[in-house]
Each structure stands twice: as structure tokens, then as C-alpha cells.
Write an enzyme that holds these catalytic residues in place. Structure first.
Site: not given
Length: 277
Positions: A2-3
Site C-alpha cells: 500500500p502506497e
DNA sequence: AGTGTATCCTGCAGGC
DNA sequence: TGCCTGCAGGATACAC
């Protein structure tokens, strides 16, 4: 995994579901995702009320009563799953690592297949000190093209490595770094200091644009990522280079290339993103 | 200061 | 079917 856009989506879904809840019990299934011994972690959280949930870079930041902060870095495969009732949880949780059980039922499950994630319970002051080491938020108004150019100018790192360094700018990971560089027509290996003011301005614009569009699409799901409702993000179909080795560049049809450096894949269009400026 | 490498861990896809 | 290799949205620590 997850960014920034994925973490932002998770936080937005989580906030209305756990703010106001009181942590009654902490179940540690795998203590290797904890920054401190399990007993300390339990003592740090036990009895506290969740007051707010936010994001800083790729970290989920839950503020609790008693000037306490729970920082969650999701690593590659971490998920935060709010569960309504104890009984029928674990439907989504395939690899639960930690469960925060709330007073009056319900729980927040930290699920993480690979367990590269990290949960840390710390004082507000300690968190502020850590947060200060992170670079600026790329979507903040204070993150200007000029500031980006000044930061780039001080480094000989490849532009992609520069973007991935959380101390330089917070929240950018491998997908959006590659997408932003393609949007800006900058080769991922170009030394950061070689970017002209124009290059930096295009990169600034492309980075903010891709992050905003990805948030709108609720993130990019390639494999594992799910938001706090268990849903996939829709941005994968909008990726222009990431994961598209050999497929035509959407701008010029040249086949997308994959390079490896810094032990990670970089994707680029060799025509749109020349190595020499 | 920067880079290459290894490490944490699991799962999946592809080749044979 | 099994066995192998390589690959994965991250972060860190180390030697050079």
C-alpha cells in the site's frame, strides 16, 4: 504494497468505524509485527479510546486517549479490517497477526500474509519526532514544484530511488514512482540533480495527478491490497507503465521496458523517457 | 553519499 | 502432480 492512495483509502474507511471505540483487549498472534514486546504493546493500548485515524506517508496513524499513537505500517501485504462482531470475524482475515477487541463488541484485525508490516504504540511526542523525519506530503500545498526541484538538486540518486526515499517525500512507492516518472517523461535512472526546473515541474504535476486519480479510484489492487471494506482498488487498469513490460506505451506505442536497480523493477518507455536529458 | 546485497515472510505463476 | 526459480505496493542494516 500500500502506497499513499491505498493508505488514504483505508484510513477514510476506517475512521467512521473505529473512532470512539475503546480497546478492551489486545490479542497478539504474531509478535514479529510489533515494534515492542507484546506485553508493552498491550499495556500501551489497553483501555484507550480511539480519537482519530489519519495518515502520514504510508503510515496509518491512530490517535488514542492519553496522548498515545498507534502507528501502522502495512508493509507489502498488511490490511486493517474492522469487524462488527467477535463471532463472525476472520471471513476476510486469512493471516491475522493482531486483534484489537473493542468494548461492546467488534474488533480491528491486523492481517498480514508476509508480516513485513509494523505496529508501534508510542507517545504523541515520540510519534511527532518520527513524523518529522519523513519528507513532505506530496499532496500538501506546501509541496511545491520549486521545493521538489530544490530537493532533487541535492542528490545524485536515480530519480526513482529519490522518490522512494520516505525522508525526501512521504508516501510514494514503486508503482506511483514509476507512473509519475513516465507522466513527466523522466527516465527512472536519471540522477535527481540532473532534472531541470522544467523536468521537476512536470514531475511535480505528474506525481500529484497520479496520486489524486489513484485516491479517486480507491487505490491499485494488483494482488493483495484491499481497503477496509475488503474491496479492491480500481486504479490497476489506469497504470501506464507499471507491470506492462513488452506492452505498447499508451502515448507512443513503443514497448515498455523493465529494468532492475535498487533491487526493484522499474518500468519505462524508452522513447518517452530518454536516459540522457 | 550512493549502491548492491541480504533480511524479514508467504504465496503465486511459470517452466520442466 | 511435484519441484524449482523468480517475483511481489516495504523498510532496514550492512559492507564497499
Amino acid at each position: 504494497m500500500p502506497e499513499l492512495p491505498e493508505v488514504e483509502t483505508i484510513v477514510r474507511g476506517l475512521r467512521p468505524r473505529i473512532v470512539g471505540r475503546v480497546v478492551e483487549e489486545v490479542e497478539v498472534v504474531h509478535d514479529d509485527v510489533l515494534a515492542s514486546p507484546a506485553a508493552d504493546f498491550r499495556a500501551c493500548l489497553g483501555g484507550r479510546t480511539v480519537q482519530d485515524v489519519g495518515r502520514r506517508g504510508k503510515n496509518v496513524v491512530a490517535r488514542l486517549s492519553g496522548d498515545t499513537v498507534l502507528r501502522v505500517n502495512l508493509g507489502m501485504t498488511g490490511r486493517l479490517l474492522p469487524v462488527e462482531e467477535h463471532a463472525e470475524l476472520s471471513e476476510e482475515a486469512t493471516h491475522p497477526a493482531v486483534r484489537l477487541l473493542f468494548r461492546n463488541g467488534g474488533a480491528l484485525v491486523y492481517d498480514d500474509t508476509r508480516r513485513f508490516g509494523l505496529l508501534e504504540c508510542l507517545s504523541s511526542e515520540a510519534w511527532e519526532r518520527k513524523a518529522a523525519e519523513l519528507g513532505p506530503e506530496p499532496l500538501s500545498p506546501t509541496f511545491t514544484a520549486r521545493r521538489l526541484h530544490e530537493g532533487l538538486a541535492r542528490s545524485r540518486s536515480p530519480a526513482r530511488s529519490w522518490l522512494l526515499d520516505q525522508r525526501r517525500v512521504a508516501g510514494v512507492g514503486n508503482i506511483y514512482a514509476n507512473e509519475a516518472l513516465h507522466g513527466a517523461r523522466v527516465h527512472p535512472r536519471r540522477p535527481a540533480e540532473s532534472l531541470s526546473r522544467d523536468d521537476a515541474a512536470r514531475l511535480h504535476r505528474a506525481l500529484r495527478s497520479v496520486l489524486r486519480r489513484a485516491i479517486e479510484a480507491r487505490g491499485t489492487t494488483l494482488h493483495d491490497y484491499r481497503d477496509s471494506e475488503g474491496d479492491r482498488g480500481a486504479f490497476a487498469r489506469s497504470l501506464e507503465v507499471y507491470g506492462r513490460e513488452g506492452e505498447p506505451c499508451l502515448r507512443c506505442e513503443t514497448p515498455v521496458e523493465r529494468l532492475v536497480f535498487g533491487s526493484r523493477s522499474a518500468f519505462l518507455c524508452p522513447a518517452c523517457q530518454p536516459e540522457a536529458p
